[in-house]
Design an enzyme around this catalytic site. Structure first.
Site, PDB file in Angstrom:
ATOM      1  N   GLY A   1       4.559   1.313  -1.516  1.00  0.00           N
ATOM      2  CA  GLY A   1       4.770   1.648  -2.923  1.00  0.00           C
ATOM      3  C   GLY A   1       3.500   2.173  -3.567  1.00  0.00           C
ATOM      4  O   GLY A   1       2.451   2.260  -2.919  1.00  0.00           O
ATOM      5  N   ASP A   2       3.640   2.515  -4.845  1.00  0.00           N
ATOM      6  CA  ASP A   2       2.544   3.071  -5.631  1.00  0.00           C
ATOM      7  C   ASP A   2       2.292   2.103  -6.781  1.00  0.00           C
ATOM      8  O   ASP A   2       3.204   1.834  -7.567  1.00  0.00           O
ATOM      9  CB  ASP A   2       3.001   4.443  -6.148  1.00  0.00           C
ATOM     10  CG  ASP A   2       1.978   5.110  -7.041  1.00  0.00           C
ATOM     11  OD1 ASP A   2       1.116   4.417  -7.602  1.00  0.00           O
ATOM     12  OD2 ASP A   2       2.063   6.345  -7.185  1.00  0.00           O
ATOM     13  N   PHE A   3       1.074   1.558  -6.859  1.00  0.00           N
ATOM     14  CA  PHE A   3       0.857   0.536  -7.888  1.00  0.00           C
ATOM     15  C   PHE A   3       0.864   1.082  -9.312  1.00  0.00           C
ATOM     16  O   PHE A   3       0.800   0.316 -10.266  1.00  0.00           O
ATOM     17  CB  PHE A   3      -0.341  -0.376  -7.604  1.00  0.00           C
ATOM     18  CG  PHE A   3      -1.621   0.258  -7.108  1.00  0.00           C
ATOM     19  CD1 PHE A   3      -2.188   1.344  -7.749  1.00  0.00           C
ATOM     20  CD2 PHE A   3      -2.281  -0.283  -6.005  1.00  0.00           C
ATOM     21  CE1 PHE A   3      -3.382   1.888  -7.299  1.00  0.00           C
ATOM     22  CE2 PHE A   3      -3.480   0.257  -5.543  1.00  0.00           C
ATOM     23  CZ  PHE A   3      -4.029   1.357  -6.199  1.00  0.00           C
TER      24      PHE A   3
ATOM     25  N   HIS B   1     -12.678  -0.543  -7.793  1.00  0.00           N
ATOM     26  CA  HIS B   1     -13.834   0.374  -7.833  1.00  0.00           C
ATOM     27  C   HIS B   1     -13.445   1.835  -7.570  1.00  0.00           C
ATOM     28  O   HIS B   1     -14.225   2.731  -7.848  1.00  0.00           O
ATOM     29  CB  HIS B   1     -14.943  -0.090  -6.859  1.00  0.00           C
ATOM     30  CG  HIS B   1     -14.718   0.271  -5.416  1.00  0.00           C
ATOM     31  ND1 HIS B   1     -15.740   0.441  -4.511  1.00  0.00           N
ATOM     32  CD2 HIS B   1     -13.577   0.492  -4.707  1.00  0.00           C
ATOM     33  CE1 HIS B   1     -15.255   0.752  -3.324  1.00  0.00           C
ATOM     34  NE2 HIS B   1     -13.952   0.780  -3.401  1.00  0.00           N
TER      35      HIS B   1
ATOM     36  N   ASP C   1       0.867  -1.188   0.000  1.00  0.00           N
ATOM     37  CA  ASP C   1       0.000   0.000   0.000  1.00  0.00           C
ATOM     38  C   ASP C   1       0.902   1.236   0.000  1.00  0.00           C
ATOM     39  O   ASP C   1       2.144   1.121   0.011  1.00  0.00           O
ATOM     40  CB  ASP C   1      -0.954   0.004   1.220  1.00  0.00           C
ATOM     41  CG  ASP C   1      -2.262   0.766   0.940  1.00  0.00           C
ATOM     42  OD1 ASP C   1      -2.180   1.963   0.580  1.00  0.00           O
ATOM     43  OD2 ASP C   1      -3.346   0.185   1.074  1.00  0.00           O
TER      44      ASP C   1
HETATM   45  C1  LIG Z   1     -10.840   1.679  -0.600  1.00  0.00           C
HETATM   46  S1  LIG Z   1      -9.314   1.397   0.204  1.00  0.00           S
HETATM   47  C2  LIG Z   1      -9.371  -0.383   0.319  1.00  0.00           C
HETATM   48  C3  LIG Z   1      -8.518  -0.916   1.430  1.00  0.00           C
HETATM   49  C4  LIG Z   1      -8.668  -2.430   1.642  1.00  0.00           C
HETATM   50  N1  LIG Z   1      -8.267  -3.193   0.483  1.00  0.00           N
HETATM   51  C5  LIG Z   1     -10.076  -2.776   2.025  1.00  0.00           C
HETATM   52  O1  LIG Z   1     -10.881  -3.196   1.179  1.00  0.00           O
HETATM   53  O2  LIG Z   1     -10.419  -2.560   3.188  1.00  0.00           O
HETATM   54  C6  LIG Z   1      -8.151   1.669  -1.099  1.00  0.00           C
HETATM   55  C7  LIG Z   1      -6.695   1.467  -0.717  1.00  0.00           C
HETATM   56  O3  LIG Z   1      -5.898   1.710  -1.890  1.00  0.00           O
HETATM   57  C8  LIG Z   1      -4.715   2.350  -1.466  1.00  0.00           C
HETATM   58  N2  LIG Z   1      -4.110   3.075  -2.602  1.00  0.00           N
HETATM   59  C9  LIG Z   1      -4.609   4.162  -3.252  1.00  0.00           C
HETATM   60  N3  LIG Z   1      -3.782   4.542  -4.230  1.00  0.00           N
HETATM   61  C10 LIG Z   1      -2.744   3.676  -4.217  1.00  0.00           C
HETATM   62  C11 LIG Z   1      -1.564   3.555  -5.002  1.00  0.00           C
HETATM   63  N4  LIG Z   1      -1.302   4.414  -6.005  1.00  0.00           N
HETATM   64  N5  LIG Z   1      -0.705   2.543  -4.730  1.00  0.00           N
HETATM   65  C12 LIG Z   1      -0.967   1.672  -3.702  1.00  0.00           C
HETATM   66  N6  LIG Z   1      -2.087   1.733  -2.923  1.00  0.00           N
HETATM   67  C13 LIG Z   1      -2.964   2.725  -3.176  1.00  0.00           C
HETATM   68  C14 LIG Z   1      -5.189   3.274  -0.361  1.00  0.00           C
HETATM   69  O4  LIG Z   1      -4.145   3.730   0.444  1.00  0.00           O
HETATM   70  C15 LIG Z   1      -6.200   2.398   0.359  1.00  0.00           C
HETATM   71  O5  LIG Z   1      -5.605   1.659   1.403  1.00  0.00           O
END
Ligand SMILES: C[S@@+](CC[C@H](N)C(=O)[O-])C[C@H]1O[C@@H](n2cnc3c(N)ncnc32)[C@H](O)[C@@H]1O
Length: 335
Positions: free
Chosen positions: A225-227, A245, A204
């Protein structure tokens, strides 16, 4: 004639209630923020008594609680209020407490964004662009208090979802399991507890992984990291819960392609999402869809839309496994 009049009055009542929906939502937010549900314990208490305990106007608190009670939040008994099954979930000590979830939707940044909803209607883009041009994820990265509420809200909303996933899926065939965008690691933690032979990797953003630092162990490693930029871990299974989503098709595809690039040929992809049902009736996914549009530019999708996205990214959807918690597991393999 009489019937028509009564239909009209139903229609009037429906519109009056709907157009003032924000009044109920705001009462819920401010009363939750104040911790009234924590102060109200097992025996009924009057509004002046409660107001005294939390330091607000007895008259205003009583009127707001009276309104909320008509929606099943608290129960009114004469001059006193007691907990209802719904208000119990506002207590911070409840194992399935929704307190952080309610606080998230009450954050000023969310309200400021919703004020710009017309922008989303006109452009199809997130109204958030008008308020937080850097995007909501960077906003949370720079606002630790709000970030804490967001991450706690995700953990909260996931309590039932995690139980649903665990009851519906057997993870024992995997040695390494990566949770992409796994937040504070609530799902991965449960998966590893049920699968003692597996190791897990939580991926994350840095400010989120930092909050999950306490989870690190010989079996659970953390990767900040950043996906969109950084290489993703190699694993036998990829859990991706309520991530796709958050994004429009273009970005959703980029995330899925990044996973496909990292995944060995035998790997399985497990998307966990709330699907838009075909039936036209009320469903939380239809409201969540507007939150996604407005806050993030994302969308809720139906099964066919997921199947198409997966195919474009080099995955084949094998099956949809419905859980008791409203989310489905979409199991896909590499092609
Ligand atoms: C809606 S939350 C879902 C968290 C978890 N999977 C859940 O369902 O409870 C979205 C997650 O995506 C992560 N996120 C957003 N942009 C991201 C990126 N560029 N790289 C990695 N993670 C990211 C956020 O930090 C957050 O934890």
């Amino acid at each position: 004639m009489e019937k028509e009049q009564s239909n009209n009055s139903d229609a009037f009542e429906t519109l009056a209630q709907l157009t003032s929906g924000y009044c109920v939502a705001r009462c819920l937010h401010v009363i939750t923020e104040l911790g009234v549900a924590d102060v109200l314990e097992s025996s009924p208490r009057t509004a002046p008594d409660l107001a005294n305990a939390v330091g607000v106007s007895p008259d205003a608190l009583g009127r707001m609680m009276r309104l909320l009670a008509t929606f099943g939040v608290f129960q009114q008994e004469g001059e006193a209020f007691k907990h209802s099954p719904v208000s119990e979930l506002l207590r911070s000590s409840h194992p399935q407490s929704m307190q952080p979830f309610v606080r998230l939707f009450g954050l000023p940044v969310y309200w400021n964004i919703y004020e710009k909803l017309t922008y989303s209607l006109q452009t199809g883009r997130p109204a958030a662009e008008k308020v937080v041009p850097e995007g909501l994820w960077d906003y949370f990265g720079a606002h630790p208090e709000d970030n804490k509420i967001f991450n706690a809200a995700m953990a909260t909303k996931a309590v039932g979802q995690v139980a649903g996933v665990m009851a519906a899926y057997d993870f024992s065939g995997f040695k390494t399991i990566a949770d992409i965008g796994g937040g504070r690691g609530h799902l991965l933690k449960a998966v590893l507890a049920a699968t003692p032979t597996a190791k897990g990797l939580l991926f994350d953003l840095p400010h989120v992984v930092a909050e999950a630092a306490g989870l690190a162990s010989e079996r659970l490693s953390l990767q900040a990291g950043d996906f969109f930029k950084d290489p993703l871990p190699v694993a036998d299974a990829y859990l991706v819960m309520e991530i796709i989503h958050d994004w429009a098709d273009e970005e959703a595809l980029m995330i899925l392609q990044a996973i496909r690039q990292a995944a060995p040929a035998h790997a399985k992809l497990l998307l966990v999402e709330q699907l838009i049902p075909d039936a036209p009736g009320p469903h939380w996914s239809k409201m969540l869809d507007i939150h996604m549009l407005t806050l993030l530019g994302g969308r809720q999708r139906n099964l066919q839309e997921y199947q198409n996205l997966l195919a474009q990214a080099g995955f084949q959807l094998e099956r949809e496994i419905q859980t008791f918690a409203g989310v489905s597991i979409l199991e896909a393999v590499c092609v």
